[in-house]
Write a protein that holds these residues in place. Structure first.
Motif, short mmCIF file in Angstrom:
data_model
loop_
_atom_site.label_atom_id
_atom_site.label_comp_id
_atom_site.label_asym_id
_atom_site.label_seq_id
_atom_site.Cartn_x
_atom_site.Cartn_y
_atom_site.Cartn_z
N TYR A 1 2.47 -5.71 3.31
CA TYR A 1 1.72 -6.52 4.26
C TYR A 1 1.74 -7.97 3.82
O TYR A 1 1.53 -8.26 2.64
N ARG B 1 -4.55 -0.87 -0.90
CA ARG B 1 -3.67 -2.03 -0.77
C ARG B 1 -3.87 -2.93 -1.98
O ARG B 1 -5.00 -3.28 -2.33
N GLN C 1 0.84 -1.19 0.00
CA GLN C 1 0.00 0.00 0.00
C GLN C 1 0.88 1.23 0.00
O GLN C 1 1.60 1.50 0.96
N THR D 1 -8.14 -7.83 -1.57
CA THR D 1 -7.92 -7.93 -0.13
C THR D 1 -9.07 -8.62 0.58
O THR D 1 -8.86 -9.32 1.58
#
Length: 123
Positions: free
Chosen positions: A93, A44, A38, A107
């Motif tokens: 992440y 993201r 992100q 996501t």
């Protein structure tokens, strides 16, 4: 499943970094694991995924530069990032999702997330 990401840092363009993500419990044969990133002010987005069999899937812009791998005995995945570009700057992440499909790239289809690690590429 708790995920702990590490390995971020500051690197110049063309350089390399290796990210690691350790899971709190056995993830082999149960979870696909992967990386998202992100950038500031952006959503993201998917980077790469790997299932327990070693099947991988990459976002087009990182193909040939990034390599995802996993060590099932250590419940850990890695992201080797080479030839880094300015546009790779982001918080990275790690995530985990049940099942073996590596092509889920949104996501909302992933179940667990780590805390993120900052990667900054400078010129």
């Amino acid at each position: 499943v708790q995920l702990q990401a590490s390995g971020g840092g500051l690197v110049q363009t063309g350089g390399f970094l290796r990210l690691s993500c350790a899971a709190s419990e056995r993830t082999a044969s149960a979870y696909t694991m992967g990386w998202f990133r992100q950038a500031p002010g952006k959503e993201r987005v998917f980077v790469a995924a790997i299932n327990y069999s070693g099947t991988t899937h990459y976002e087009n812009s990182v193909k040939g530069r990034f390599t995802i791998s996993r060590d099932n005995a250590k419940n850990t995945i890695y992201l080797q990032m080479n030839s880094l570009k300015l546009e790779d700057t982001a918080v990275y992440y790690c995530g985990a999702r049940s099942g073996s499909t590596v092509e889920f790239t949104t996501t909302r289809t992933w179940d667990y997330w780590g805390q993120g690690t900052q990667v900054t590429v400078s010129s």
